[in-house]
Design an enzyme around this catalytic site. Sequence first.
Site, PDB file in Angstrom:
ATOM      1  N   ARG A   1     132.643 -51.472  78.730  1.00  0.00           N
ATOM      2  CA  ARG A   1     132.495 -51.014  79.662  1.00  0.00           C
ATOM      3  C   ARG A   1     132.718 -49.941  79.736  1.00  0.00           C
ATOM      4  O   ARG A   1     133.581 -48.726  78.852  1.00  0.00           O
ATOM      5  CB  ARG A   1     134.276 -51.787  79.726  1.00  0.00           C
TER       6      ARG A   1
ATOM      7  N   ARG B   1     143.249 -43.970  82.829  1.00  0.00           N
ATOM      8  CA  ARG B   1     143.738 -44.724  83.614  1.00  0.00           C
ATOM      9  C   ARG B   1     145.435 -45.560  83.290  1.00  0.00           C
ATOM     10  O   ARG B   1     145.880 -45.726  83.843  1.00  0.00           O
ATOM     11  CB  ARG B   1     143.013 -45.890  82.778  1.00  0.00           C
TER      12      ARG B   1
ATOM     13  N   ARG C   1     147.947 -50.899  94.054  1.00  0.00           N
ATOM     14  CA  ARG C   1     148.445 -49.592  92.812  1.00  0.00           C
ATOM     15  C   ARG C   1     148.990 -48.890  92.692  1.00  0.00           C
ATOM     16  O   ARG C   1     149.219 -47.689  92.156  1.00  0.00           O
ATOM     17  CB  ARG C   1     146.843 -49.548  92.165  1.00  0.00           C
TER      18      ARG C   1
ATOM     19  N   LYS D   1     146.135 -58.709  82.362  1.00  0.00           N
ATOM     20  CA  LYS D   1     146.005 -59.159  83.704  1.00  0.00           C
ATOM     21  C   LYS D   1     144.301 -60.093  83.851  1.00  0.00           C
ATOM     22  O   LYS D   1     145.041 -61.386  84.935  1.00  0.00           O
ATOM     23  CB  LYS D   1     146.235 -58.513  84.631  1.00  0.00           C
TER      24      LYS D   1
ATOM     25  N   ARG E   1     138.804 -53.863  73.004  1.00  0.00           N
ATOM     26  CA  ARG E   1     137.730 -54.624  74.130  1.00  0.00           C
ATOM     27  C   ARG E   1     136.661 -53.454  74.034  1.00  0.00           C
ATOM     28  O   ARG E   1     135.609 -54.215  74.234  1.00  0.00           O
ATOM     29  CB  ARG E   1     138.796 -54.508  74.719  1.00  0.00           C
TER      30      ARG E   1
END
Length: 200
Positions: free
Chosen positions: A134, A145, A89, A14, A128
């Site tokens: 991250r 998540r 969300r 996204k 990633r």
Amino acid sequence: MTRLVLLGPPGAGKGTQAARIATEHGIPHISTGDIFRRNVAEQTDLGRRAQSFMKRGDLVPDEVVIDMVGDRLAQGDCAAGFLLDGFPRTVPQALALEDLLADAGTPLTVVLRFVVDDDEVIDRLFRRASIEGREDDTEDVIRQRLAEYHGKTEPLEFFYTERGLLRDVAAVGSVDEVTARALAVLREIPPQEPSSEVQP
Ligand code: ADP
């Protein structure tokens, strides 16, 4: 005038697509995840409130996010449209957004859903994680998540289908292919002006 929401699980791509679509349409890209990360880095009040939730992969409480997005949408650059990435969300967030935009006479024009299955997003997030490092890209947090997505965000698909706003984009293939698909879907949406500007 494009007032657009992007939906899709973490790892759907996204953020990357949002930046490209926003540039193409000349509208601000509003990423709630980026705003939170910036505030955490700067240790603002907002950042300190959000940090513990983000670290666990939990959603930040609705009232915190809703106020933050309300402030952002009130800024002048959003008058020409906007792209929301990572908001709403939850159903309460979607209802709050709907009220806010109804008051302004500027309803959403479209909701793009990036469709990709869980196995693929888990693969992408692990890849990633090794590149970006991250803090919320560890295995347990990624699973949390995704659980938050399925439990709290997925109901928005029905919410926006009911309102006739949902359009699907297959989020597989190259980044360019996905962008091209998303832009093609947006070209099919009839332009919509704020109701106050509609001529008789
Ligand atoms: P993801 O890659 O999981 O889609 P984002 O960068 O959009 O992540 O968001 C990172 C984190 O910021 C989320 O896990 C959540 O804690 C918080 N967050 C972002 N947007 C929202 C929102 N609309 N409501 C609640 N929490 C949010």
